[in-house]
Scaffold this motif. Structure first.
Motif, short mmCIF file in Angstrom:
data_model
loop_
_atom_site.label_atom_id
_atom_site.label_comp_id
_atom_site.label_asym_id
_atom_site.label_seq_id
_atom_site.Cartn_x
_atom_site.Cartn_y
_atom_site.Cartn_z
N ILE A 52 1.02 -1.17 0.06
CA ILE A 52 0.13 -0.15 0.07
C ILE A 52 0.97 1.18 0.01
O ILE A 52 1.59 1.51 0.95
N GLY A 53 0.72 2.02 -1.11
CA GLY A 53 1.63 3.16 -1.09
C GLY A 53 3.12 3.04 -1.06
O GLY A 53 3.94 3.72 -0.53
N CYS A 57 2.43 -4.08 3.96
CA CYS A 57 1.35 -4.16 4.95
C CYS A 57 1.13 -5.72 5.32
O CYS A 57 1.16 -6.50 4.34
N ARG A 59 -1.74 -8.36 6.91
CA ARG A 59 -3.30 -8.57 7.48
C ARG A 59 -3.21 -9.68 8.37
O ARG A 59 -2.92 -10.76 8.14
N ASP A 102 0.52 1.13 14.54
CA ASP A 102 0.16 0.73 13.07
C ASP A 102 -0.46 -0.80 12.74
O ASP A 102 0.21 -1.71 13.03
N ASN A 103 -1.80 -0.59 12.53
CA ASN A 103 -2.16 -1.98 12.17
C ASN A 103 -1.83 -2.62 11.26
O ASN A 103 -2.23 -4.08 11.04
N TRP A 104 -1.08 -2.24 10.43
CA TRP A 104 -0.55 -3.08 9.17
C TRP A 104 0.72 -3.71 9.50
O TRP A 104 1.27 -4.44 8.61
N TYR A 125 -9.01 6.10 13.56
CA TYR A 125 -8.25 5.69 12.48
C TYR A 125 -7.72 6.63 11.69
O TYR A 125 -8.37 7.69 11.38
N MET A 126 -6.43 6.55 11.31
CA MET A 126 -5.84 7.47 10.67
C MET A 126 -5.24 6.91 9.33
O MET A 126 -4.85 5.80 9.44
N SER A 127 -5.36 7.68 8.06
CA SER A 127 -4.98 7.07 6.90
C SER A 127 -3.43 7.38 6.74
O SER A 127 -2.92 6.92 6.09
N GLU A 128 -2.85 8.50 7.29
CA GLU A 128 -1.48 8.97 7.29
C GLU A 128 -1.19 9.93 8.41
O GLU A 128 -1.90 10.56 8.79
#
Length: 131
Positions: A52-53, A57, A59, A102-104, A125-128
């Motif tokens: 991702i980006g 990451c 799961r 960091d959940n990932w 929850y944050m995306s960045e």
């Protein structure tokens, strides 16, 4: 943390050291499925490792996903055999205490809260993150 409890411990562990001994082809081929799925919907495979980006990451959820192939079983076994050591412990004792996970890339969990605990944690929850 809105209401802390010194009797509850949060555990955090990086995923990569748990799987570093596995060949990358096992990790990249590991597919999991949701433990339960909604009736009428197909079971979709979930890649354990994804990009991702430009960042890899992972799961993982011990409770809600299960291995769908041999590679995923090996990944699960590697994680489960190493969960009881190498983690960092945190206590959210006071209003305003904050822990960013960091959940990932990190595994996390907590000890049981005592029955009489008034512990109250809020999640965001944050995306960045922008420095």
């Amino acid at each position: 943390c809105k209401i802390g409890d010194p009797h509850v411990t949060t555990f955090v562990r990086e995923i990569e050291p748990l799987i570093s001994h596995l060949p990358d082809h096992f990790i990249s081929r590991a597919i999991f499925t949701a433990r339960n799925h909604m009736a009428g919907l197909p079971k979709c495979g979930l890649h354990f490792k994804k990009c991702i980006g430009g960042n890899f990451c992972y799961r993982w959820d011990e409770t809600f996903i299960r291995p769908a192939n041999k590679s995923a079983t090996q990944v699960r076994d590697a994680i489960m055999s190493s969960l009881n050591y190498g983690y960092r412990s945190y206590h959210l004792n006071y209003t305003g205490d904050t822990l960013i996970i960091d959940n990932w890339s990190q595994l996390h969990g907590r000890s049981a809260a005592p029955k009489e605990s008034e512990r109250l944690i809020e999640r965001t929850y944050m995306s960045e993150l922008i420095a």
